[in-house]
Design a protein around this motif. Structure first.
Motif, PDB file in Angstrom:
ATOM      1  N   ASP A   1       0.811  -1.212   0.000  1.00 56.99           N
ATOM      2  CA  ASP A   1       0.000   0.000   0.000  1.00 56.99           C
ATOM      3  C   ASP A   1       0.850   1.270   0.000  1.00 56.99           C
ATOM      4  O   ASP A   1       0.327   2.362   0.231  1.00 56.99           O
ATOM      5  CB  ASP A   1      -0.975   0.022   1.192  1.00 56.99           C
ATOM      6  N   THR A   2       2.149   1.110  -0.252  1.00 60.40           N
ATOM      7  CA  THR A   2       3.050   2.248  -0.415  1.00 60.40           C
ATOM      8  C   THR A   2       3.596   2.274  -1.832  1.00 60.40           C
ATOM      9  O   THR A   2       3.477   3.280  -2.534  1.00 60.40           O
ATOM     10  CB  THR A   2       4.207   2.187   0.600  1.00 60.40           C
ATOM     11  N   LEU A   3       4.138   1.154  -2.293  1.00 61.48           N
ATOM     12  CA  LEU A   3       4.650   1.076  -3.666  1.00 61.48           C
ATOM     13  C   LEU A   3       3.549   0.752  -4.664  1.00 61.48           C
ATOM     14  O   LEU A   3       3.764   0.837  -5.876  1.00 61.48           O
ATOM     15  CB  LEU A   3       5.763   0.031  -3.759  1.00 61.48           C
ATOM     16  N   TYR A   4       2.392   0.366  -4.174  1.00 64.45           N
ATOM     17  CA  TYR A   4       1.222   0.167  -5.035  1.00 64.45           C
ATOM     18  C   TYR A   4      -0.004   0.650  -4.262  1.00 64.45           C
ATOM     19  O   TYR A   4       0.031   0.735  -3.029  1.00 64.45           O
ATOM     20  CB  TYR A   4       1.071  -1.309  -5.432  1.00 64.45           C
ATOM     21  N   PRO A   5      -1.087   0.997  -4.929  1.00 65.96           N
ATOM     22  CA  PRO A   5      -2.236   1.605  -4.242  1.00 65.96           C
ATOM     23  C   PRO A   5      -3.089   0.607  -3.464  1.00 65.96           C
ATOM     24  O   PRO A   5      -3.139  -0.586  -3.772  1.00 65.96           O
ATOM     25  CB  PRO A   5      -3.034   2.231  -5.397  1.00 65.96           C
ATOM     26  N   LEU A   6      -3.757   1.135  -2.465  1.00 69.10           N
ATOM     27  CA  LEU A   6      -4.679   0.337  -1.655  1.00 69.10           C
ATOM     28  C   LEU A   6      -5.764  -0.296  -2.510  1.00 69.10           C
ATOM     29  O   LEU A   6      -6.268  -1.383  -2.205  1.00 69.10           O
ATOM     30  CB  LEU A   6      -5.308   1.234  -0.585  1.00 69.10           C
ATOM     31  N   SER A   7      -6.118   0.360  -3.590  1.00 69.73           N
ATOM     32  CA  SER A   7      -7.183  -0.119  -4.471  1.00 69.73           C
ATOM     33  C   SER A   7      -6.848  -1.447  -5.157  1.00 69.73           C
ATOM     34  O   SER A   7      -7.722  -2.044  -5.786  1.00 69.73           O
ATOM     35  CB  SER A   7      -7.500   0.938  -5.536  1.00 69.73           C
ATOM     36  N   SER A   8      -5.621  -1.916  -5.055  1.00 70.32           N
ATOM     37  CA  SER A   8      -5.242  -3.194  -5.669  1.00 70.32           C
ATOM     38  C   SER A   8      -6.010  -4.363  -5.070  1.00 70.32           C
ATOM     39  O   SER A   8      -6.151  -5.409  -5.684  1.00 70.32           O
ATOM     40  CB  SER A   8      -3.745  -3.439  -5.490  1.00 70.32           C
ATOM     41  N   GLY A   9      -6.491  -4.193  -3.847  1.00 67.95           N
ATOM     42  CA  GLY A   9      -7.264  -5.246  -3.195  1.00 67.95           C
ATOM     43  C   GLY A   9      -6.452  -6.218  -2.365  1.00 67.95           C
ATOM     44  O   GLY A   9      -7.021  -7.090  -1.695  1.00 67.95           O
ATOM     45  N   LEU A  10      -5.132  -6.096  -2.351  1.00 67.17           N
ATOM     46  CA  LEU A  10      -4.316  -7.039  -1.572  1.00 67.17           C
ATOM     47  C   LEU A  10      -4.547  -6.883  -0.072  1.00 67.17           C
ATOM     48  O   LEU A  10      -4.585  -7.877   0.658  1.00 67.17           O
ATOM     49  CB  LEU A  10      -2.825  -6.873  -1.893  1.00 67.17           C
ATOM     50  N   ALA A  11      -4.704  -5.657   0.394  1.00 62.64           N
ATOM     51  CA  ALA A  11      -4.893  -5.436   1.825  1.00 62.64           C
ATOM     52  C   ALA A  11      -6.186  -6.078   2.318  1.00 62.64           C
ATOM     53  O   ALA A  11      -6.211  -6.731   3.369  1.00 62.64           O
ATOM     54  CB  ALA A  11      -4.892  -3.939   2.134  1.00 62.64           C
TER      55      ALA A  11
ATOM     56  N   PRO B   1      -4.261 -12.019  -4.256  1.00 63.83           N
ATOM     57  CA  PRO B   1      -4.443 -11.826  -5.706  1.00 63.83           C
ATOM     58  C   PRO B   1      -3.297 -11.005  -6.308  1.00 63.83           C
ATOM     59  O   PRO B   1      -3.486  -9.864  -6.752  1.00 63.83           O
ATOM     60  CB  PRO B   1      -5.780 -11.080  -5.782  1.00 63.83           C
ATOM     61  N   TYR B   2      -2.108 -11.607  -6.339  1.00 59.37           N
ATOM     62  CA  TYR B   2      -0.940 -10.894  -6.868  1.00 59.37           C
ATOM     63  C   TYR B   2      -1.142 -10.477  -8.322  1.00 59.37           C
ATOM     64  O   TYR B   2      -0.497  -9.537  -8.792  1.00 59.37           O
ATOM     65  CB  TYR B   2       0.312 -11.774  -6.755  1.00 59.37           C
ATOM     66  N   GLU B   3      -2.029 -11.173  -9.007  1.00 56.51           N
ATOM     67  CA  GLU B   3      -2.274 -10.829 -10.412  1.00 56.51           C
ATOM     68  C   GLU B   3      -2.851  -9.420 -10.557  1.00 56.51           C
ATOM     69  O   GLU B   3      -2.837  -8.847 -11.660  1.00 56.51           O
ATOM     70  CB  GLU B   3      -3.222 -11.844 -11.057  1.00 56.51           C
ATOM     71  N   ASN B   4      -3.352  -8.850  -9.461  1.00 56.31           N
ATOM     72  CA  ASN B   4      -3.868  -7.476  -9.515  1.00 56.31           C
ATOM     73  C   ASN B   4      -2.758  -6.441  -9.656  1.00 56.31           C
ATOM     74  O   ASN B   4      -3.016  -5.294 -10.031  1.00 56.31           O
ATOM     75  CB  ASN B   4      -4.683  -7.155  -8.257  1.00 56.31           C
ATOM     76  N   LEU B   5      -1.534  -6.842  -9.331  1.00 52.64           N
ATOM     77  CA  LEU B   5      -0.403  -5.928  -9.433  1.00 52.64           C
ATOM     78  C   LEU B   5       0.187  -5.986 -10.840  1.00 52.64           C
ATOM     79  O   LEU B   5       0.424  -7.067 -11.368  1.00 52.64           O
ATOM     80  CB  LEU B   5       0.670  -6.298  -8.403  1.00 52.64           C
ATOM     81  N   LYS B   6       0.420  -4.839 -11.404  1.00 60.41           N
ATOM     82  CA  LYS B   6       0.954  -4.757 -12.771  1.00 60.41           C
ATOM     83  C   LYS B   6       2.303  -4.037 -12.752  1.00 60.41           C
ATOM     84  O   LYS B   6       2.581  -3.239 -11.848  1.00 60.41           O
ATOM     85  CB  LYS B   6      -0.017  -3.992 -13.681  1.00 60.41           C
ATOM     86  N   PRO B   7       3.148  -4.292 -13.742  1.00 57.82           N
ATOM     87  CA  PRO B   7       4.426  -3.577 -13.823  1.00 57.82           C
ATOM     88  C   PRO B   7       4.214  -2.067 -13.815  1.00 57.82           C
ATOM     89  O   PRO B   7       3.265  -1.553 -14.420  1.00 57.82           O
ATOM     90  CB  PRO B   7       5.004  -4.055 -15.159  1.00 57.82           C
ATOM     91  N   ASP B   8       5.094  -1.373 -13.109  1.00 60.68           N
ATOM     92  CA  ASP B   8       4.976   0.080 -12.976  1.00 60.68           C
ATOM     93  C   ASP B   8       6.265   0.735 -13.485  1.00 60.68           C
ATOM     94  O   ASP B   8       7.151   1.088 -12.700  1.00 60.68           O
ATOM     95  CB  ASP B   8       4.738   0.450 -11.508  1.00 60.68           C
ATOM     96  N   PRO B   9       6.384   0.909 -14.805  1.00 56.80           N
ATOM     97  CA  PRO B   9       7.614   1.476 -15.368  1.00 56.80           C
ATOM     98  C   PRO B   9       7.869   2.917 -14.944  1.00 56.80           C
ATOM     99  O   PRO B   9       9.023   3.350 -14.871  1.00 56.80           O
ATOM    100  CB  PRO B   9       7.399   1.365 -16.881  1.00 56.80           C
ATOM    101  N   VAL B  10       6.814   3.666 -14.660  1.00 51.61           N
ATOM    102  CA  VAL B  10       6.987   5.053 -14.212  1.00 51.61           C
ATOM    103  C   VAL B  10       7.698   5.079 -12.866  1.00 51.61           C
ATOM    104  O   VAL B  10       8.673   5.815 -12.660  1.00 51.61           O
ATOM    105  CB  VAL B  10       5.631   5.778 -14.124  1.00 51.61           C
ATOM    106  N   LEU B  11       7.220   4.259 -11.934  1.00 46.88           N
ATOM    107  CA  LEU B  11       7.851   4.190 -10.615  1.00 46.88           C
ATOM    108  C   LEU B  11       9.267   3.631 -10.724  1.00 46.88           C
ATOM    109  O   LEU B  11      10.182   4.098 -10.040  1.00 46.88           O
ATOM    110  CB  LEU B  11       7.012   3.339  -9.669  1.00 46.88           C
TER     111      LEU B  11
END
Length: 277
Positions: free
Chosen positions: A25-35, A96-106
């Motif tokens: 929830d820091t390197l990716y948003p809370l909205s990812s659903g992992l939390a 659901p790790y599949e919810n995380l996508k590569p983040d080239p900007v970061l």
């Protein structure tokens, strides 16, 4: 070498030389659903593996998390025995790790930062590796401070974790697990990172972790909101806003060519001489 009293050496080192990043929830948003999935998995574990009545689990988990920083640490404090690897496998293995996508900007932002960058998470090493891999950030960090590095087997024997946080009950049982936001976790992370807190920036989405980081002497950035809480030097709605909020991270790199320069303040034109000894 003797310097003229009218000259000064601007060799005080960079303002920041280490960046500590929380993971979830820091390197990716809370909205990812992992939390949310993690919360459900923890409750299932407490019910199915530890035998706590299902109706009691939400309140118990919430109270333990509030008091100890993680439900896992709280469970151990109040007397539950369980295998840590089994716990992590159950709780993180079904996310659901599949919810995380590569983040080239970061990734580009991180790679452009001249400071050392280290992950500082309460999670286990397998989970941390999976998240970084899914985000495409596995090559952006010098190392990972996680559950296993904070809690090597030889250390998880006594309930000696010091909690430097407000509480209405000074007799709460201690936990043998070291995790944020405890004072021990902050001090151990700084030791493992070989970092000077005055030259380190700590990024986290948890207000109480940020407050603990500030008590440890760190510069702090709260991620996930634009509102600063107690102990937060900066607040970012998204980790992608780092450059706008802290341009000095990059300015130090741009100013590297002026490092170790002696300025003459005598009469006439200013003379700059590079100090090599």
């Amino acid at each position: 070498m003797v310097l003229d009293e009218n000259r000064c050496v601007t060799d005080q080192g960079p303002r920041y030389d280490c960046l500590l990043f929380d993971l979830d929830d820091t390197l990716y948003p809370l909205s990812s659903g992992l939390a949310a999935a993690c919360t459900n998995n923890i409750r299932d574990y407490v019910n199915q593996k530890l035998g706590v009545e299902k109706s009691r689990v939400p309140d118990l988990s919430r109270e333990l998390y509030k008091t100890y920083g993680t439900t896992m640490a709280g469970l151990r404090a109040v007397g539950y025995e369980f295998d840590y690897d089994d716990y992590h496998s159950f709780v993180h293995g079904r996310l659901p790790y599949e919810n995380l996508k590569p983040d080239p900007v970061l990734k580009n932002l991180l790679l452009s930062m001249p400071q050392r960058k280290i992950i500082f998470t309460n999670g286990d090493k397998v989970h941390a590796a999976k998240v970084l891999n899914r985000l495409g950030l596995e090559d952006c960090f010098e190392g990972i401070i996680c559950f296993e590095t904070l809690n090597p087997p030889s250390k998880i024997t006594e309930s000696n974790n010091e909690w430097n946080m407000p509480t209405d009950n000074s007799t709460i049982p201690k936990t043998p697990i070291i995790c944020k936001p405890s004072k021990d976790a902050m001090e151990q992370a700084l030791r493992l990172a070989n970092a000077d807190p005055q030259r380190t920036i700590f990024f986290d989405d948890s207000p109480r972790n940020i407050a603990a980081g500030k008590r440890a002497g760190l510069h702090t950035v709260l991620v996930g909101t634009s509102f600063r809480t107690e102990g937060a030097d900066f607040a970012l709605e998204s980790i992608h806003n780092i450059r706008e909020a802290l341009p000095e991270i990059w300015e130090e790199d741009d100013a590297e060519s002026t490092k170790n320069v002696v300025h003459s303040r005598g009469a006439g034109a200013t003379i700059e001489t590079v100090v090599t000894a």
